[in-house]
Design a protein around this motif. Structure first.
Motif, short mmCIF file in Angstrom:
data_model
loop_
_atom_site.label_atom_id
_atom_site.label_comp_id
_atom_site.label_asym_id
_atom_site.label_seq_id
_atom_site.Cartn_x
_atom_site.Cartn_y
_atom_site.Cartn_z
N THR A 91 -33.80 10.48 18.96
CA THR A 91 -34.50 10.09 20.19
C THR A 91 -35.97 9.81 19.91
OG1 THR A 91 -34.83 12.41 20.79
CG2 THR A 91 -32.93 11.30 21.74
N THR A 92 -36.56 10.58 19.03
CA THR A 92 -37.97 10.33 18.68
C THR A 92 -38.13 8.98 18.01
OG1 THR A 92 -38.35 12.71 18.40
CG2 THR A 92 -39.95 11.22 17.38
N PHE A 93 -37.26 8.66 17.06
CA PHE A 93 -37.33 7.37 16.37
C PHE A 93 -37.09 6.22 17.35
CE2 PHE A 93 -35.90 9.49 12.17
CZ PHE A 93 -37.18 9.96 11.97
N LEU A 94 -36.13 6.36 18.27
CA LEU A 94 -35.87 5.31 19.24
C LEU A 94 -37.05 5.12 20.19
CD1 LEU A 94 -32.11 5.92 20.12
CD2 LEU A 94 -33.10 3.98 18.88
N ARG A 95 -37.64 6.19 20.65
CA ARG A 95 -38.82 6.08 21.51
C ARG A 95 -39.94 5.33 20.82
NH1 ARG A 95 -40.69 11.40 22.76
NH2 ARG A 95 -38.69 12.22 22.19
N HIS A 96 -40.18 5.66 19.56
CA HIS A 96 -41.25 4.98 18.81
C HIS A 96 -40.90 3.53 18.54
CE1 HIS A 96 -44.00 8.29 18.18
NE2 HIS A 96 -42.97 9.06 17.89
N ALA A 97 -39.62 3.24 18.32
CA ALA A 97 -39.20 1.86 18.06
C ALA A 97 -39.40 0.98 19.29
CB ALA A 97 -37.74 1.82 17.62
N PHE A 98 -39.13 1.53 20.48
CA PHE A 98 -39.26 0.74 21.70
C PHE A 98 -40.68 0.74 22.26
CE2 PHE A 98 -34.60 1.68 22.03
CZ PHE A 98 -34.20 0.37 21.79
N SER A 99 -41.57 1.54 21.71
CA SER A 99 -42.94 1.60 22.23
C SER A 99 -43.80 0.45 21.73
CB SER A 99 -43.59 2.93 21.87
OG SER A 99 -43.82 3.00 20.48
N GLY A 100 -43.34 -0.31 20.75
CA GLY A 100 -44.10 -1.44 20.26
C GLY A 100 -44.90 -1.07 19.03
N PRO A 101 -45.64 -2.05 18.51
CA PRO A 101 -46.40 -1.80 17.28
C PRO A 101 -47.56 -0.85 17.51
CG PRO A 101 -46.84 -4.00 18.11
CD PRO A 101 -45.76 -3.41 18.98
N ASN A 102 -47.89 -0.13 16.45
CA ASN A 102 -49.01 0.81 16.48
C ASN A 102 -50.31 0.04 16.35
OD1 ASN A 102 -50.72 2.96 16.23
ND2 ASN A 102 -49.66 3.88 14.50
N GLU A 103 -51.34 0.44 17.08
CA GLU A 103 -52.61 -0.27 17.01
C GLU A 103 -53.30 -0.13 15.66
OE1 GLU A 103 -53.96 0.99 20.84
OE2 GLU A 103 -52.10 -0.09 21.21
N ASN A 104 -53.01 0.92 14.93
CA ASN A 104 -53.63 1.11 13.62
C ASN A 104 -52.85 0.46 12.50
OD1 ASN A 104 -55.65 2.63 14.79
ND2 ASN A 104 -54.54 4.55 14.53
N SER A 105 -51.78 -0.28 12.82
CA SER A 105 -50.94 -0.85 11.77
C SER A 105 -51.64 -1.96 11.01
CB SER A 105 -49.62 -1.36 12.34
OG SER A 105 -49.88 -2.39 13.28
N GLY A 106 -52.69 -2.58 11.57
CA GLY A 106 -53.40 -3.63 10.87
C GLY A 106 -54.44 -3.11 9.89
N ARG A 107 -54.59 -1.82 9.80
CA ARG A 107 -55.59 -1.20 8.93
C ARG A 107 -55.17 -1.36 7.48
NH1 ARG A 107 -55.77 4.06 6.81
NH2 ARG A 107 -53.82 4.45 7.88
N THR A 108 -56.10 -1.71 6.63
CA THR A 108 -55.80 -1.83 5.20
C THR A 108 -56.66 -0.84 4.45
OG1 THR A 108 -57.47 -3.56 4.93
CG2 THR A 108 -55.20 -4.27 5.36
#
Length: 147
Positions: A91-108
């Motif tokens: 359920t945790t993985f599904l909730r995170h999958a449906f919540s959309g992309p993380n705002e910090n995902s563009g960080r390099t």
């Protein structure tokens, strides 16, 4: 001391293969370190993860065997605990999958960690990964006997 049947070994190997194939935080760390630090760092991360998982598996087997030797009814509790953990993770993985992309995902990261840091990250993610605990409790317990 009783030995496991060959069919039980095959079943146990299949369970661990399925667990290794399912994506999770371990795969993310190994891939990130391989991409950012190259092949050497990816290999060291994988080795660290393998050693950490081996230690985790040994301690889980020892703990389950100890629990089974103290009380024969513990197996049911271990199975139920493993199922509860798997459901919670799902359920945790599904909730995170449906919540959309993380705002910090563009960080390099400007600095890739060293091979030693990659090893420690691989080891740490194996020891601290709740998915491994769920697999151990839900699927490892039936294969371990108190003897």
């Amino acid at each position: 001391m009783t030995l496991m049947e060959p069919s039980a070994w095959v079943a146990l190997a299949a369970v661990f293969t399925l667990g290794a194939m399912s994506p999770g935080p371990s795969l993310a760390v190994v891939l990130r370190n391989t991409i950012s630090g190259g092949r050497s760092q990816g290999v060291f991360t994988g080795i660290g993860h393998g050693i950490g998982f081996g230690i985790y598996a040994f301690l889980a087997a020892l703990g389950i065997a100890t629990a089974l030797s103290t009380n024969e009814n513990v197996e049911f509790s271990l199975r139920v605990g493993g199922v509860v953990i798997l459901l919670w993770l799902g359920t945790t993985f599904l909730r995170h999958a449906f919540s959309g992309p993380n705002e910090n995902s563009g960080r390099t990261d400007s600095h890739a960690p060293s091979d030693r840091a990659g090893f420690l990250q691989g080891f740490s993610i194996a020891i601290l990964n709740p998915k491994i605990l769920a697999w151990m409790l839900a699927l490892y317990a039936p294969f371990i006997e108190a003897e």
